[in-house]
Scaffold this active site. Structure first.
Site, PDB file in Angstrom:
ATOM      1  N   TYR A   1      48.125  96.226  22.806  1.00 32.78           N
ATOM      2  CA  TYR A   1      47.780  95.267  21.753  1.00 32.78           C
ATOM      3  C   TYR A   1      47.431  96.012  20.467  1.00 32.78           C
ATOM      4  CZ  TYR A   1      45.211  91.498  19.390  1.00 32.78           C
ATOM      5  OH  TYR A   1      44.764  90.574  18.489  1.00 32.78           O
TER       6      TYR A   1
ATOM      7  N   SER B   1      38.590  81.463  21.168  1.00 36.06           N
ATOM      8  CA  SER B   1      39.934  80.925  21.374  1.00 36.06           C
ATOM      9  C   SER B   1      40.348  81.263  22.803  1.00 36.06           C
ATOM     10  CB  SER B   1      40.921  81.537  20.376  1.00 36.06           C
ATOM     11  OG  SER B   1      41.195  82.891  20.698  1.00 36.06           O
TER      12      SER B   1
ATOM     13  N   SER C   1      44.373  91.892  13.312  1.00 36.63           N
ATOM     14  CA  SER C   1      43.153  92.011  14.110  1.00 36.63           C
ATOM     15  C   SER C   1      42.386  93.234  13.630  1.00 36.63           C
ATOM     16  CB  SER C   1      43.512  92.162  15.592  1.00 36.63           C
ATOM     17  OG  SER C   1      42.371  92.518  16.351  1.00 36.63           O
TER      18      SER C   1
END
Length: 336
Positions: A200, A236, A187
């Site tokens: 994350y 998504s 990412s």
């Protein structure tokens, strides 16, 4: 006109052209060059066995659909068997594959003790693994001060350790064959960080550091490539399924996602990077792509900008909006 002046004008023109290309780009300049002049996935990725984790939705699902049209053998893994079967059916409908060409293999990345057996199943079925796409993972939307430590353990176990574990099981096979591709769907949060996603970001930074180190260890195996793929915001369910303050709680309502890059475009660029063995690629529209470049070359300025925008990001989230949509939506580019 002197030669010196002519060379200077040519250099200036080249700089202007590169700037214009960058302003229109939805990937880093190396990736954009590969899309223009590089090898085509349709030439390079046929007749391969590709194992995709996180294949039940989002990038993993779209990757399965596009790969199915290239004549590969697919291994689809995730925890939800019924969703994997749905993806398989659609692959068979849209591609040229037969039922025997697609293996549905349920897998829990956090259950690392099952990874060796799963790898043996794939090898027994197809005899080889050409590409491992480490796509499985989960995002986060919560403030650190409000979040249980269990959330951080879950994100590290799933996003980082699960990926490392599966790679460790597959790599000896690739070393024996002296060839293979290890693809990590990372990412832009693995390069720059933002509020509401501290766990994350940590897991994605860890992946980048680990696989950059692994690539260096594999220098004596030039046929094995390690590709770190860093998408920005993509359409998504990643926000919908993101963990919040507790492991058992997810976002649920993701808000407006229309400003994000189309999943099909992201996956096409991923396939181009795989076909050209690119070591790291950044896939994103602006301003996220610009932020990634600034983060590399002007980190102090980037931290200042993120600090200014971060406050609005938190306000958006607390108001039930998508964290970024209200101030990035006007800059959205559309892709077919």
């Amino acid at each position: 006109m002197s030669w010196g002046l002519l060379l200077a004008l040519c250099a200036l023109l080249l700089l202007v052209v590169q700037l214009l290309r960058f302003l229109r780009a939805d990937g880093d300049l190396t990736l954009m060059w590969a899309e223009w002049q590089g090898r085509r996935p349709e030439w390079e990725l046929t007749d391969m066995v590709v194992w995709v984790t996180g294949a039940s939705s989002g990038i993993g699902e779209e990757l399965a659909y596009q790969l199915s049209k290239l004549g590969v053998s697919l291994v689809l893994s995730a925890r939800r068997v019924e969703e994997l079967e749905r993806v398989k059916r659609k692959c068979l409908e849209n591609g040229s594959l037969k039922g025997k060409d697609i293996l549905v293999l349920p897998l829990d990345l956090t259950n690392t003790s099952s990874h060796e057996a799963a790898t043996k199943v794939v090898l027994q079925e197809f005899g080889k693994i050409d590409i491992l796409v480490n796509n499985g993972g989960r995002s986060q939307r919560s403030l650190f001060v409000d979040t249980s430590l269990d959330v951080y353990k879950e994100l590290i176990d799933l996003n980082y350790l699960g990926t490392v574990s599966l790679t460790k099981c597959v790599l000896p096979h690739m070393i024996e064959r002296k060839q293979g591709k290890i693809v990590i769907v990372n990412s832009l949060m693995g390069i720059i960080s933002a509020p509401l996603a501290t766990g994350y970001c940590a897991s994605k930074h860890a992946l980048r550091g680990f696989f950059n180190g692994l690539r260096a260890e594999l220098v004596t195996y030039p046929g094995i490539t390690v590709s770190n793929i860093c998408p920005g915001p993509v359409q998504s369910n990643i926000v919908k399924n993101a963990v919040t303050e507790e492991v058992t709680k997810s976002v649920g309502n993701p808000g407006d996602q229309s400003y994000k890059m189309a999943t099909s475009r992201c996956v096409r660029l991923m396939l181009i990077s795989m076909a050209n063995d690119l070591k790291e690629v950044w896939i994103s529209d602006h301003p996220f792509l610009l932020a990634a470049y600034l983060g590399q070359y002007m980190p102090t300025l980037t931290f200042w900008i993120i600090g200014k925008l971060g406050k609005k990001r938190i306000e958006n989230f607390k108001s039930g909006l998508d964290a970024d949509s209200s101030y990035f939506k006007p800059l959205k580019k559309k892709h077919d």
